[in-house]
Write a protein that holds these residues in place. Structure first.
Motif, mmCIF file in Angstrom:
data_model
loop_
_atom_site.group_PDB
_atom_site.id
_atom_site.type_symbol
_atom_site.label_atom_id
_atom_site.label_comp_id
_atom_site.label_asym_id
_atom_site.label_seq_id
_atom_site.Cartn_x
_atom_site.Cartn_y
_atom_site.Cartn_z
ATOM 1 N N THR A 1 0.846 -1.193 0.000
ATOM 2 C CA THR A 1 0.000 0.000 0.000
ATOM 3 C C THR A 1 0.875 1.234 0.000
ATOM 4 O OG1 THR A 1 -1.628 -1.200 1.328
ATOM 5 C CG2 THR A 1 -1.826 1.209 1.267
ATOM 6 N N ARG A 2 0.541 2.204 -0.847
ATOM 7 C CA ARG A 2 1.281 3.465 -0.874
ATOM 8 C C ARG A 2 0.705 4.441 0.130
ATOM 9 N NH1 ARG A 2 0.366 2.236 -5.893
ATOM 10 N NH2 ARG A 2 2.012 1.685 -7.321
ATOM 11 N N ILE A 3 1.587 5.202 0.754
ATOM 12 C CA ILE A 3 1.186 6.251 1.693
ATOM 13 C C ILE A 3 1.426 7.597 1.028
ATOM 14 C CG2 ILE A 3 1.732 7.344 3.909
ATOM 15 C CD1 ILE A 3 0.339 4.628 4.129
ATOM 16 N N GLU A 4 0.444 8.481 1.132
ATOM 17 C CA GLU A 4 0.579 9.843 0.612
ATOM 18 C C GLU A 4 0.001 10.815 1.631
ATOM 19 O OE1 GLU A 4 -0.996 10.497 -3.297
ATOM 20 O OE2 GLU A 4 -0.303 8.553 -4.004
ATOM 21 N N GLY B 1 9.947 12.032 -8.148
ATOM 22 C CA GLY B 1 10.327 11.016 -9.119
ATOM 23 C C GLY B 1 9.349 9.849 -9.066
ATOM 24 N N HIS B 2 9.782 8.727 -9.587
ATOM 25 C CA HIS B 2 8.942 7.537 -9.684
ATOM 26 C C HIS B 2 9.059 6.696 -8.409
ATOM 27 C CE1 HIS B 2 6.572 4.717 -11.972
ATOM 28 N NE2 HIS B 2 7.367 3.742 -11.555
ATOM 29 N N TYR B 3 8.460 7.182 -7.319
ATOM 30 C CA TYR B 3 8.477 6.486 -6.038
ATOM 31 C C TYR B 3 7.341 7.027 -5.176
ATOM 32 C CZ TYR B 3 10.849 10.722 -4.372
ATOM 33 O OH TYR B 3 11.175 12.021 -4.068
ATOM 34 N N ALA B 4 7.061 6.336 -4.078
ATOM 35 C CA ALA B 4 6.039 6.759 -3.126
ATOM 36 C C ALA B 4 6.709 7.409 -1.922
ATOM 37 C CB ALA B 4 5.236 5.536 -2.664
ATOM 38 N N GLN B 5 5.975 8.265 -1.216
ATOM 39 C CA GLN B 5 6.498 8.805 0.035
ATOM 40 C C GLN B 5 6.844 7.655 0.975
ATOM 41 O OE1 GLN B 5 3.143 11.292 1.084
ATOM 42 N NE2 GLN B 5 4.341 13.151 0.764
ATOM 43 N N ALA B 6 5.966 6.670 1.016
ATOM 44 C CA ALA B 6 6.204 5.468 1.808
ATOM 45 C C ALA B 6 5.326 4.351 1.277
ATOM 46 C CB ALA B 6 5.891 5.709 3.280
ATOM 47 N N PHE C 1 4.986 -3.390 8.019
ATOM 48 C CA PHE C 1 6.068 -2.406 8.124
ATOM 49 C C PHE C 1 5.779 -1.208 7.240
ATOM 50 C CE2 PHE C 1 8.154 -6.336 9.316
ATOM 51 C CZ PHE C 1 8.886 -5.952 10.429
ATOM 52 N N VAL C 2 6.256 -0.040 7.668
ATOM 53 C CA VAL C 2 6.160 1.196 6.885
ATOM 54 C C VAL C 2 7.576 1.537 6.423
ATOM 55 C CG1 VAL C 2 5.471 3.612 6.861
ATOM 56 C CG2 VAL C 2 4.285 1.991 8.369
ATOM 57 N N PHE C 3 7.766 1.630 5.129
ATOM 58 C CA PHE C 3 9.067 1.949 4.539
ATOM 59 C C PHE C 3 9.008 3.362 3.959
ATOM 60 C CE2 PHE C 3 8.408 -2.603 4.320
ATOM 61 C CZ PHE C 3 9.599 -3.115 4.811
ATOM 62 N N VAL C 4 9.697 4.292 4.611
ATOM 63 C CA VAL C 4 9.673 5.691 4.191
ATOM 64 C C VAL C 4 10.838 5.958 3.249
ATOM 65 C CG1 VAL C 4 9.750 8.103 4.949
ATOM 66 C CG2 VAL C 4 8.609 6.381 6.366
ATOM 67 N N SER C 5 10.535 6.536 2.097
ATOM 68 C CA SER C 5 11.572 6.929 1.143
ATOM 69 C C SER C 5 12.430 8.043 1.727
ATOM 70 C CB SER C 5 10.932 7.428 -0.157
ATOM 71 O OG SER C 5 10.232 6.384 -0.799
ATOM 72 N N GLY C 6 13.621 8.207 1.192
ATOM 73 C CA GLY C 6 14.526 9.252 1.643
ATOM 74 C C GLY C 6 13.869 10.621 1.591
ATOM 75 N N ASN D 1 9.682 15.839 7.877
ATOM 76 C CA ASN D 1 9.013 15.209 6.735
ATOM 77 C C ASN D 1 8.872 13.706 6.961
ATOM 78 O OD1 ASN D 1 8.721 17.640 5.366
ATOM 79 N ND2 ASN D 1 10.622 17.390 4.219
ATOM 80 N N MET D 2 9.942 13.076 7.448
ATOM 81 C CA MET D 2 9.910 11.641 7.735
ATOM 82 C C MET D 2 8.822 11.337 8.773
ATOM 83 S SD MET D 2 12.880 9.392 9.595
ATOM 84 C CE MET D 2 12.518 10.117 11.213
ATOM 85 N N LEU D 3 8.771 12.114 9.852
ATOM 86 C CA LEU D 3 7.785 11.885 10.908
ATOM 87 C C LEU D 3 6.352 12.124 10.424
ATOM 88 C CD1 LEU D 3 9.699 13.455 13.945
ATOM 89 C CD2 LEU D 3 9.297 11.013 13.489
ATOM 90 N N ALA D 4 6.153 13.102 9.546
ATOM 91 C CA ALA D 4 4.817 13.379 9.008
ATOM 92 C C ALA D 4 4.307 12.205 8.175
ATOM 93 C CB ALA D 4 4.829 14.661 8.177
ATOM 94 N N ILE D 5 5.183 11.623 7.386
ATOM 95 C CA ILE D 5 4.798 10.476 6.555
ATOM 96 C C ILE D 5 4.483 9.277 7.445
ATOM 97 C CG2 ILE D 5 5.616 8.835 4.821
ATOM 98 C CD1 ILE D 5 7.259 11.281 3.675
ATOM 99 N N LEU D 6 5.313 9.026 8.439
ATOM 100 C CA LEU D 6 5.053 7.927 9.369
ATOM 101 C C LEU D 6 3.724 8.144 10.096
ATOM 102 C CD1 LEU D 6 8.671 7.462 10.653
ATOM 103 C CD2 LEU D 6 7.286 5.655 9.616
ATOM 104 N N ALA D 7 3.444 9.368 10.513
ATOM 105 C CA ALA D 7 2.186 9.674 11.201
ATOM 106 C C ALA D 7 0.987 9.376 10.302
ATOM 107 C CB ALA D 7 2.168 11.131 11.664
ATOM 108 N N GLU D 8 1.100 9.704 9.023
ATOM 109 C CA GLU D 8 0.016 9.419 8.075
ATOM 110 C C GLU D 8 -0.274 7.923 8.012
ATOM 111 O OE1 GLU D 8 -3.003 10.215 5.344
ATOM 112 O OE2 GLU D 8 -1.873 11.633 6.568
#
Length: 128
Positions: free
Chosen positions: A4-7, A16-21, A27-32, A58-65
């Motif tokens: 599942t993609r996280i936005e 680019g061609h990737y998801a935020q996470a 597991f949640v995998f957050v992109s750089g 930014n990393m924490l915001a994506i994880l929170a989502e």
């Protein structure tokens, strides 16, 4: 296994061609995440400290989502330009992560995209 993609609009959209996470197998995998301000772009003009706060934020915001707070982060990798910035990164990281102490690697790098000084990614564990 589904992926599942996280936005979230609370962090920069992928450039680019990737998801935020992505979420896979609990597991949640957050992109750089670089020091990018939503709607403004990369902020390589800021101090190292401000860039570190932006990237970690930014990393924490994506994880929170994804429903994952700092206490659910299993691993963080940080890339920093200039090994002399390590103590400053460590201080800001500790401030922003609070009591959470995930496994972590800090990699000194000669340069990062857009002239930024910090990039972080993470792996979190979903609750339940």
């Amino acid at each position: 296994m589904d992926v599942t993609r996280i936005e979230t609009d609370k962090a920069p959209a992928p450039a680019g061609h990737y998801a935020q996470a992505t979420i896979a197998n609990g597991f949640v995998f957050v992109s750089g995440q670089l020091p990018v301000v939503v709607g403004q772009g990369p902020r390589s003009d800021l101090s190292f400290e401000d860039q570190a706060r932006l990237a970690i934020g930014n990393m924490l915001a994506i994880l929170a989502e994804a429903g994952c707070g700092p206490e659910r982060i299993a691993r963080v990798t940080a890339y920093i330009v200039g090994v002399e910035n390590w103590p400053r990164f460590n201080a800001i990281y500790a401030e922003m992560m609070g009591d959470a102490r995930p496994a972590r690697t800090v990699v000194p790098a000669p340069e990062l995209h857009h002239g930024c000084l910090v990039e972080v990614d993470a792996i979190g564990l979903l609750p339940g």
